[in-house]
Design an enzyme around this catalytic site. Structure first.
Site, mmCIF file in Angstrom:
data_model
loop_
_atom_site.group_PDB
_atom_site.id
_atom_site.type_symbol
_atom_site.label_atom_id
_atom_site.label_comp_id
_atom_site.label_asym_id
_atom_site.label_seq_id
_atom_site.Cartn_x
_atom_site.Cartn_y
_atom_site.Cartn_z
ATOM 1 N N LYS A 178 17.886 30.500 41.087
ATOM 2 C CA LYS A 178 17.995 31.450 42.201
ATOM 3 C C LYS A 178 19.300 32.233 42.095
ATOM 4 O O LYS A 178 20.383 31.663 42.199
ATOM 5 C CB LYS A 178 17.990 30.716 43.549
ATOM 6 C CG LYS A 178 17.809 31.707 44.704
ATOM 7 C CD LYS A 178 18.217 31.142 46.052
ATOM 8 C CE LYS A 178 19.677 31.235 46.313
ATOM 9 N NZ LYS A 178 20.228 32.595 46.364
ATOM 10 N N GLU A 234 33.203 25.774 48.681
ATOM 11 C CA GLU A 234 32.619 25.381 49.964
ATOM 12 C C GLU A 234 31.115 25.082 49.829
ATOM 13 O O GLU A 234 30.641 24.030 50.271
ATOM 14 C CB GLU A 234 32.842 26.554 50.922
ATOM 15 C CG GLU A 234 32.577 26.258 52.350
ATOM 16 C CD GLU A 234 32.626 27.557 53.168
ATOM 17 O OE1 GLU A 234 33.139 28.578 52.669
ATOM 18 O OE2 GLU A 234 32.124 27.528 54.288
ATOM 19 N N GLY A 236 29.590 24.500 47.039
ATOM 20 C CA GLY A 236 29.488 23.403 46.069
ATOM 21 C C GLY A 236 29.485 22.038 46.751
ATOM 22 O O GLY A 236 28.725 21.140 46.376
ATOM 23 N N GLU A 253 30.201 24.560 39.014
ATOM 24 C CA GLU A 253 31.224 25.492 38.512
ATOM 25 C C GLU A 253 31.705 26.257 39.726
ATOM 26 O O GLU A 253 30.973 27.089 40.260
ATOM 27 C CB GLU A 253 30.630 26.465 37.490
ATOM 28 C CG GLU A 253 30.049 25.829 36.246
ATOM 29 C CD GLU A 253 31.094 25.326 35.276
ATOM 30 O OE1 GLU A 253 32.304 25.534 35.527
ATOM 31 O OE2 GLU A 253 30.707 24.714 34.278
ATOM 32 N N CYS A 287 35.744 33.891 38.414
ATOM 33 C CA CYS A 287 36.202 32.586 38.920
ATOM 34 C C CYS A 287 37.475 32.109 38.234
ATOM 35 O O CYS A 287 38.311 31.462 38.855
ATOM 36 C CB CYS A 287 35.094 31.568 38.737
ATOM 37 S SG CYS A 287 34.379 31.632 37.093
ATOM 38 N N GLU A 389 41.581 31.295 47.046
ATOM 39 C CA GLU A 389 40.890 32.228 46.153
ATOM 40 C C GLU A 389 40.531 33.493 46.937
ATOM 41 O O GLU A 389 39.868 33.421 47.965
ATOM 42 C CB GLU A 389 39.617 31.574 45.618
ATOM 43 C CG GLU A 389 38.926 32.426 44.590
ATOM 44 C CD GLU A 389 37.619 31.801 44.103
ATOM 45 O OE1 GLU A 389 36.820 31.363 44.926
ATOM 46 O OE2 GLU A 389 37.413 31.803 42.877
#
Ligand code: NAD
Length: 501
Positions: A178, A234, A236, A253, A287, A389
């Protein structure tokens, strides 16, 4: 009928509900088309197709060599459609056409090729040393997990789809992926490539739709054997919770706040380019971007001057123009996030040394979707802009005195995904790299991700590795088979540990 349909069981189909959502070019704000919006029922349909293809179809029973043939065909077809795919990737994501042509499309192609090679060359069985008493012959057999799902973010949708499908399919699994709602189109276009490569139906499925419904099904469904997620830390954490219900292995990841350390013996010309490339490539929406530049005090002022001078030369504009270095961010919402952090930076450390505003752009572009490359200097590592981040074009420059201090600052983060060391002294650079608690360090370079080399995070940047042989083996179960070759009771004295049986 949606302009871009779901790809389930070898066919393009609408969502069962008939629902769609619009996708836009963020640079101009023009609509690209309507995408079928998968709900719970569609996610379940795709999982059922993958399950059937695994349990009853030929895919897991084929040799690695046969599967490699299909994946090489997929890679070849990506190559023949490179321009079409790159143009759509740039329109849908806001990434520049340069990035799409030089990174996204060849990166996806290279991933399918690499995992085809793994399928051919990585052994399915390895014999282990046996034992004489009690006698045994022992081997390890590598087998696919079954149905593997993948949930991917909006920053590199086409490459991310290849990183999930490539190893899963090469190892004999079937899969459902997805993509993120902002950028679903190129992952859905893979369906046509899978049809042309004649993959058996159900082996590879793509559904677009909201993470909170369709995504949650992919991470939690009992018919799914393994799930892989790329996205924010979050979400993850949520994926781990969802997978825990049926104890699925997870590959994560996640986010990063990587340090690029510039030592005082660096070639300042190359180092400045490495820091700018490491931060502003794809507007910092990467990332492993090196968004904290740690610069040694002796060269600090000169180096900051170089960064400011060169950042000002980056060309901002329409992402479909090859002369553009920085296109729009993925959405107006992402620009708002950047603005929030820049305001916070002004409060925490004062005026940025460059940027800090939305740029002026041509009249046919959406001015709300762009942001200037922005640099804050003299940033304390404890500040929020150095710890959180941002996922936008914002660089924090942090001074340091000794190599040990640089390593300590680099490691003072909840993340550990990428990182760099810029120095002419390669032994010194290695000592610094060895001290960094992070999944990848580039010495005198940045962003050099290659399918043959493992990629992933320490700490809250993730679990497991993608790419490399490691990224292939994570898609294989390990079975140990022990055979006792004895034909007399002499070979079974260990049974007496229970009694006289
Ligand atoms: P995100 O976490 O918001 O979304 C990622 C994907 O998860 C999307 O497909 C989304 O629909 C889905 N999702 C959202 N909520 C879900 C839920 N409850 N259950 C299941 N699926 C759900 O991330 P994003 O905004 O698309 O991407 C940016 C983030 O991704 C950044 O944090 C970045 O660092 C990270 N990222 C990491 C890597 C890496 O390799 N480590 C690579 C690219 C991006």
């Amino acid at each position: 009928m949606a302009d871009f349909q779901l790809f389930i069981d070898g066919e393009y189909v609408d969502a069962r509900s008939g629902d769609t959502f619009a996708t836009y070019d963020p640079g101009t704000g023009t609509k690209i088309g309507d995408v079928a919006k998968a709900g719970v029922e569609d996610a379940e349909r795709a999982i059922a197709a993958a399950r059937k293809a695994f349990d009853e179809g030929p895919w897991p029973k084929m040799s690695g060599k046969e599967r490699a043939g299909y994946l090489r065909k997929v890679a070849e077809l990506i190559g023949t459609k490179a321009e079409e795919l790159a143009t759509m990737e740039a329109r849908d994501s806001g990434g520049t056409i340069k990035k799409a042509m030089f990174a996204d499309v060849p990166g996806a192609q290279g991933a399918f090729e690499w995992f085809a090679q793994c399928a051919e060359t990585e052994p399915d069985e390895v014999e282990l040393p046996g034992s004489d008493f009690p006698p045994s012959q022992n081997l390890v057999r590598y087998e696919p997990h079954g149905v593997c799902t993948g949930i991917i973010p909006w920053n590199f949708p086409f490459i991310m789809a290849a990183w999930k499908f490539g190893p899963a399919l090469a190892a004999g699994n079937t899969s459902v992926i997805k993509p993120a709602s902002f950028t679903s189109v190129t992952a859905l276009m893979l369906g046509q490539i899978f049809q042309e490569a004649e993959l058996p139906p159900g082996v590879a499925n793509v559904i677009a739709g909201p993470g909170g419904t369709a995504g949650e099904v992919l991470a939690s469904h009992p018919m799914v054997d393994k799930t892989a997620f790329t996205g924010s830390t979050e979400v993850g954490r949520r994926i781990m919770q969802l997978a825990s219900g049926t104890v699925k292995p997870v590959t994560l990841e996640l986010g990063g706040k990587s340090a690029n350390i510039v030592l005082d013996d660096a070639d300042l010309d190359i180092a400045a380019a490495a820091v700018l490339f490491g931060t502003f490539f794809h507007n910092g929406q990467v990332c492993e971007s090196g968004t904290r530049a740690l610069v040694q005090r002796g060269i600090y002022d000169e180096f900051v001057g170089l960064l400011v001078e060169r950042a000002g030369k980056l060309v901002i504009g329409n992402q479909l123009d090859y002369a553009t270095d920085l296109g729009p961010l993925v959405s107006r919402g992402q620009v708002e996030t950047v603005e929030r952090y820049v305001k916070l930076g002004r409060d925490e450390v004062g005026e940025p040394v460059c940027g800090g505003e939305k740029p002026k752009v041509a009249d046919d572009l959406d001015a709300e979707a762009f942001y200037q490359p922005t640099i804050f200097a003299g940033v304390p590592n404890s500040s929020k802009i150095a710890q959180e981040e941002i996922f936008g074009p914002v660089l924090c420059v942090i001074p340091f005195d000794t190599d040990e201090e640089a390593v300590a600052i680099a490691n003072d983060s909840i993340y550990g995904l990428g990182g760099g060391v810029q120095s002419r002294d390669l032994e010194r650079a290695r000592r610094v790299a060895d001290g960094m608690r992070t999944g990848t360090v580039w010495i005198n370079d940045y962003h050099m991700i290659n399918p043959q080399r493992p990629f992933g995070g320490y700490k809250q940047s993730g679990i497991g590795r993608e790419l490399g042989v490691q990224g292939f083996n994570i898609y294989r179960q390990v079975k140990h088979i022990h055979t006792n070759p004895s034909t007399s009771r002499d070979g079974y004295v260990h049974f007496s540990a229970l009694g006289d049986i």
